[in-house]
Structures are given as C-alpha cells and as structure tokens.
Write a protein that holds these residues in place. Sequence first.
Motif, short mmCIF file in Angstrom:
data_model
loop_
_atom_site.label_atom_id
_atom_site.label_comp_id
_atom_site.label_asym_id
_atom_site.label_seq_id
_atom_site.Cartn_x
_atom_site.Cartn_y
_atom_site.Cartn_z
N LEU A 2 0.83 -1.21 0.00
CA LEU A 2 0.00 0.00 0.00
C LEU A 2 0.86 1.25 0.00
N LEU A 3 1.91 1.28 0.81
CA LEU A 3 2.75 2.47 0.87
C LEU A 3 3.50 2.69 -0.44
N GLU A 4 3.94 1.62 -1.08
CA GLU A 4 4.59 1.77 -2.39
C GLU A 4 3.61 2.29 -3.44
N THR A 5 2.36 1.84 -3.35
CA THR A 5 1.33 2.36 -4.26
C THR A 5 1.11 3.85 -4.02
N ALA A 6 1.10 4.26 -2.76
CA ALA A 6 0.93 5.67 -2.44
C ALA A 6 2.10 6.50 -2.97
N VAL A 7 3.32 6.02 -2.82
CA VAL A 7 4.49 6.75 -3.30
C VAL A 7 4.46 6.89 -4.82
N SER A 8 4.09 5.81 -5.50
CA SER A 8 4.04 5.86 -6.96
C SER A 8 2.96 6.80 -7.49
N ASN A 9 1.91 7.06 -6.68
CA ASN A 9 0.85 7.98 -7.08
C ASN A 9 1.01 9.36 -6.45
N GLN A 10 2.19 9.62 -5.85
CA GLN A 10 2.49 10.91 -5.23
C GLN A 10 1.46 11.27 -4.14
N ILE A 11 1.17 10.28 -3.30
CA ILE A 11 0.26 10.47 -2.18
C ILE A 11 1.06 10.41 -0.90
N GLU A 12 1.03 11.48 -0.13
CA GLU A 12 1.70 11.51 1.16
C GLU A 12 0.71 11.08 2.24
N MET A 13 1.08 10.04 2.99
CA MET A 13 0.21 9.53 4.05
C MET A 13 0.79 9.95 5.40
N PHE A 14 0.03 10.76 6.13
CA PHE A 14 0.48 11.27 7.42
C PHE A 14 -0.33 10.63 8.53
N CYS A 15 0.36 10.06 9.51
CA CYS A 15 -0.29 9.39 10.62
C CYS A 15 -0.43 10.35 11.79
N LEU A 16 -1.64 10.44 12.35
CA LEU A 16 -1.91 11.32 13.48
C LEU A 16 -1.34 10.73 14.77
N PRO A 17 -1.07 11.57 15.78
CA PRO A 17 -0.59 11.04 17.06
C PRO A 17 -1.60 10.08 17.67
N PRO A 18 -1.16 9.02 18.34
CA PRO A 18 -2.10 8.05 18.91
C PRO A 18 -2.94 8.66 20.02
N HIS A 19 -4.18 8.19 20.13
CA HIS A 19 -5.12 8.59 21.18
C HIS A 19 -5.47 10.08 21.14
N THR A 20 -5.34 10.71 19.98
CA THR A 20 -5.67 12.14 19.86
C THR A 20 -6.62 12.41 18.71
N THR A 21 -7.16 11.37 18.08
CA THR A 21 -7.99 11.60 16.89
C THR A 21 -9.28 12.33 17.22
N HIS A 22 -9.75 12.26 18.49
CA HIS A 22 -10.95 13.02 18.86
C HIS A 22 -10.67 14.52 18.83
N TRP A 23 -9.39 14.89 18.79
CA TRP A 23 -9.00 16.30 18.66
C TRP A 23 -8.46 16.60 17.26
N THR A 24 -7.72 15.68 16.67
CA THR A 24 -6.92 15.98 15.48
C THR A 24 -7.52 15.49 14.18
N GLN A 25 -8.54 14.63 14.21
CA GLN A 25 -9.11 14.10 12.97
C GLN A 25 -10.31 14.93 12.54
N PRO A 26 -10.30 15.50 11.33
CA PRO A 26 -11.41 16.37 10.90
C PRO A 26 -12.78 15.70 10.95
N LEU A 27 -12.86 14.43 10.57
CA LEU A 27 -14.15 13.75 10.60
C LEU A 27 -14.72 13.67 12.01
N ASP A 28 -13.86 13.42 12.99
CA ASP A 28 -14.32 13.34 14.37
C ASP A 28 -14.79 14.69 14.89
N ARG A 29 -14.21 15.76 14.40
CA ARG A 29 -14.52 17.08 14.93
C ARG A 29 -15.83 17.66 14.41
N SER A 30 -16.18 17.37 13.15
CA SER A 30 -17.34 18.10 12.60
C SER A 30 -18.27 17.28 11.71
#
Length: 292
Positions: A64-92
């Motif tokens: 999956l990560l090689e597929t993302a690199v080949s398609n110029q997709i940067e995958m950023f992982c959020l800090p653990p146990h903080t998605t209720h603050w940092t994930q846009p879907l969770d916020r709104s």
Amino acid sequence: GQRVSQALMGNAPANTLFACSKSSFIDSDLFNNWFKKLFIPNLPPQRPVLLILDGHSSHITVDLLETAVSNQIEMFCLPPHTTHWTQPLDRSVFGPLKRSYNLCCEAFLRQNPGRIVTRYDFCGLFKQAFNEKMNLVNIFSGFRATGIFPFKPNAIPIEAYGPSKTSVLNVEVEASIENGHDVSKDQNQSRLTTTANEEQSVSAVNPQVPSTSSEKTYLREILRTPEVVKQRTEKKTRRVTEARCLTEREFLNELKRKEEEKNRVQEGKDQRKMEREEKKKKRTGSNIEEEN
C-alpha cells in the motif's frame, strides 16, 4: 460476515464500495481495496496529495505504501489517542451524521408501526443522513477546527496531547517501584509502627493489660495480601505510536526490513514443521515394518 449479500446493498449512497472480511473488522486487504478502487480513482489530477489517517495496522503495508508513493500520495499518521481532537471527521462530521441517522431511524419507526430497523434497512436510512450531513460545510469545518487548513498550529490546546490523570498516577507509582521505593509498603509499615507505639503506650499506662502488639503485627504480616507488580512487555505490532509520515523513505525501508525478517522466521518455522512431519512418518513406517 464473509459474504456480501445483494439484499444489504439496496438504496445505498452513490459510489458505495462493498466488501467483507473474515473477522468482520477492518484489515489490510479491505483498506487496500478501498485505497486502490475508491480513493485513488476519485483524486484530482493535482499532485502531491495528502492523506491523513490514524496509526491502525491495516494502514501500514509495504504494498500500500509503495502504491501511495508511486501515485504521489503523502500519508500522514496522526498522534495516537488524539484523533478526537486531530481528525477532521471526528470534529465536525461524525457527530452530525450520527444524530441525523438517529432521527431518520425514529422517523422510520413512526411511519412503520410494529417494525424494527434491520440491517436491510440500514443503507436506505444511512443514505438520507449521508446526503444531508456529508457536505462541504461540515467537511471544511473539520479541517478548520483541527488547524490543518487554514494552517493554525495553536488550534488544538497542548493539553490534548498530554496523558490522562489516571495515566499520570500510574506513571508515578511505577516510577517509585522502579526506583526501589514502594510507597504502599512504606505506608503500611508506618501504620504498623504507629499501632505498635499506641499499644505500647496503653500498656505503660495500665501495667495489668499485657501487650499484644507483637502478636498482632505478626498476624498482619502473615495475612497481608502479597503485592504483585506486573511487568510491561512490548507488543510487536505495526501500529504507529507517534505522528509521522508513513510514505517517507526511511519508514518504508524499515517496514520492508521487518517484513523480510518476519518472512524468514515464518519460513524457518515451516521448514522445521516439515522436518518433524517427515521424522514422524519415518518412525511410523519403521514401527509398521517391525510389526510385520
């Protein structure tokens, strides 16, 4: 379930992708299927693209990560146990979507007395809530609330990244044990000393009453519940334990190295299993020949 029933797909939102897994939970195959069949085909032609996600193990495979690199997709992982603050879907998005779905279910029950909401009704009810709340206003609000866009580093308070109160207390207790200083043991010892002193003072005032402090202290030592300190062991998992870019070359190379090591270990196990089975067959054959 392990099979996708056509009856469950009726009246689903447009361009819905259906799939299933053996465990009925998300896994790397399901996420890879979504990534290649739904996410990439719907991307705009502009590159690079940023995909923000949590550190679940299903998101972290070499293919999956090689597929993302080949398609110029940067995958950023959020800090653990903080998605209720940092994930846009969770916020709104998820909150309004859940409330809208509940209202759709209540309206369905009023319109159909005596019926219950079943899995065959889910897609139709969810479609109403999805079309109403999955809109650009709510989506943009999530990116704004998390400080992703417009970029605002101070949008999330620093307290959101700190440990909970319970975790702080546990850390303090563990730290005291690691330093050879058991707080609970010292407290118990101080209680025993205080009780013994009080009993000695009572005996001194009234000499006719014999002192029983030594017997009571001895019984307490015998009946005291032993304290067990559970040692923490590091679990081997692909879950990311920090915020980082999953498509960076350093992380991808490290993941490849771990996958190769895992494959070598598995090959060794399979080889030893085959050798044991061959030895077992030889012993079985020799025993049959001796009986004949």
